[in-house]
Design a protein around this motif. Structure first.
Motif, PDB file in Angstrom:
ATOM      1  N   TYR A 129     -34.060 -26.424  16.100  1.00  0.00           N
ATOM      2  CA  TYR A 129     -34.626 -25.117  16.450  1.00  0.00           C
ATOM      3  C   TYR A 129     -34.282 -24.764  17.892  1.00  0.00           C
ATOM      4  N   ASP A 153     -37.718 -22.000  10.805  1.00  0.00           N
ATOM      5  CA  ASP A 153     -38.618 -20.899  10.434  1.00  0.00           C
ATOM      6  C   ASP A 153     -39.981 -21.136  11.082  1.00  0.00           C
ATOM      7  N   SER A 155     -42.704 -19.628  10.824  1.00  0.00           N
ATOM      8  CA  SER A 155     -43.852 -19.504   9.912  1.00  0.00           C
ATOM      9  C   SER A 155     -44.146 -20.834   9.230  1.00  0.00           C
ATOM     10  N   SER A 156     -43.117 -21.634   8.949  1.00  0.00           N
ATOM     11  CA  SER A 156     -43.336 -22.968   8.386  1.00  0.00           C
ATOM     12  C   SER A 156     -43.855 -23.932   9.440  1.00  0.00           C
ATOM     13  N   GLU A 176     -43.903 -14.132  16.263  1.00  0.00           N
ATOM     14  CA  GLU A 176     -43.063 -13.381  15.335  1.00  0.00           C
ATOM     15  C   GLU A 176     -42.368 -12.218  16.040  1.00  0.00           C
ATOM     16  N   ASP A 181     -38.350 -16.336  17.794  1.00  0.00           N
ATOM     17  CA  ASP A 181     -38.152 -16.133  16.360  1.00  0.00           C
ATOM     18  C   ASP A 181     -36.651 -16.112  16.079  1.00  0.00           C
ATOM     19  N   PHE A 183     -34.978 -15.639  13.413  1.00  0.00           N
ATOM     20  CA  PHE A 183     -34.521 -14.570  12.529  1.00  0.00           C
ATOM     21  C   PHE A 183     -34.350 -13.266  13.315  1.00  0.00           C
ATOM     22  N   ASP A 212     -36.537 -24.110   4.250  1.00  0.00           N
ATOM     23  CA  ASP A 212     -36.449 -23.310   5.482  1.00  0.00           C
ATOM     24  C   ASP A 212     -34.997 -23.159   5.922  1.00  0.00           C
ATOM     25  N   LYS A 215     -33.267 -20.649   3.724  1.00  0.00           N
ATOM     26  CA  LYS A 215     -33.688 -19.299   4.102  1.00  0.00           C
ATOM     27  C   LYS A 215     -32.892 -18.791   5.305  1.00  0.00           C
ATOM     28  N   PHE A 216     -32.752 -19.637   6.330  1.00  0.00           N
ATOM     29  CA  PHE A 216     -31.992 -19.202   7.507  1.00  0.00           C
ATOM     30  C   PHE A 216     -30.507 -19.073   7.177  1.00  0.00           C
ATOM     31  N   TYR A 219     -29.906 -15.809   5.410  1.00  0.00           N
ATOM     32  CA  TYR A 219     -30.085 -14.675   6.316  1.00  0.00           C
ATOM     33  C   TYR A 219     -28.889 -14.539   7.255  1.00  0.00           C
TER      34      TYR A 219
END
Length: 258
Positions: A129, A153, A155-156, A176, A181, A183, A212, A215-216, A219
């Motif tokens: 991260y 992520d 949120s996770s 967020e 963030d 994203f 996660d 998801k990234f 995106y």
């Protein structure tokens, strides 16, 4: 290779802290190793640790020193506690330290290049991260970034590590769509086109952070970011990361003729 343990005072953190540094050295007689170095300022990999670790962990759990010997690059491994590489809501300003003070201090101690094309960042889990956060916030400073099993992520992170999240980020409302963030940062960097940093992402398919990472990945692909993604069977463990950091070094855009 020269292996150096540095203890120094950080004005940003207001405490003494540590980093471990691997510096290139040209040698011909080390058993089982051939090392190289340039007579110019060194290309540098900033290598970040995970949530439960510190600046010593990559040397203790992987063969990073042996892997970089023939590449002639420096590796800087700092300590960042359990900060998620943030200016913590309840703690110290580790984002300001890692992103601003640490590079300046390391370059004052050692002959490290400050050129974008000579600087890379990588990390595992929390450090994955942190690596993407650095490169996406500072695309003018890092040519490439690699995340190994990254906590990508927030949120996770909020769900899985609620106490650490609160200390580092405060609330989801604060984190967020902020500079923490990934994203949101990915959207911003996508607008840079070919000036975006190169990204490498990997995760084991049995890792608890696998979804996660998917998801990234999806995106980033939607945004047409320059992402190399690799996966294979694996969990959140050092055998996988030892193998993958070698793969990261093979992927880095190093001009070994320079």
């Amino acid at each position: 290779m020269a292996l150096i343990q540095c203890d120094f005072y950080s004005e940003t953190l207001g405490i003494s802290t540590s980093m471990t540094v691997i510096l290139p050295q040209t040698t011909y007689s080390q058993i089982g190793m051939h090392s190289r170095a340039s007579d110019q300022k060194h290309k540098t990999l900033l290598l970040l640790h995970g949530l439960s670790d510190d600046h010593t962990i990559w040397l203790r759990r992987t063969s990073i020193e042996r892997y970089v010997a023939e590449l002639g690059i420096a590796v800087v491994m700092p300590s960042a506690q359990r900060s998620f590489y943030t200016d913590m809501e309840q703690g110290l300003n580790f984002w300001s330290f890692i992103s601003e003070e640490l590079p300046a201090i390391a370059r004052s101690f050692f002959p490290l290049s400050d050129r974008r094309e000579d600087n890379f960042v990588a990390g595992l889990s929390m450090g994955g991260y942190g690596a993407f956060k650095l490169a996406l916030n500072q695309p003018d400073r890092y040519q490439a970034a690699a995340s190994l099993s990254g906590s990508l992520d927030i949120s996770s992170v909020h769900k899985l590590f609620s106490d650490d999240f609160k200390k580092s980020f405060g609330s989801m409302e604060q984190a967020e769509n902020s500079s923490s963030d990934l994203f949101k940062l990915a959207r911003d960097v996508a607008a840079l086109g070919d000036k975006a940093p190169l990204l490498y992402q990997c995760c084991g398919t049995e890792d608890f952070l696998y979804e996660d990472n998917i998801k990234f990945r999806d995106y980033a692909r939607e945004l047409n970011l320059p992402l190399t993604y690799e996966e294979e069977s694996g969990t959140h463990e050092w055998g996988y990361w030892d193998k993958q950091i070698k793969r990261v070094l093979e992927w880095l855009p190093l001009d070994l003729n320079r």
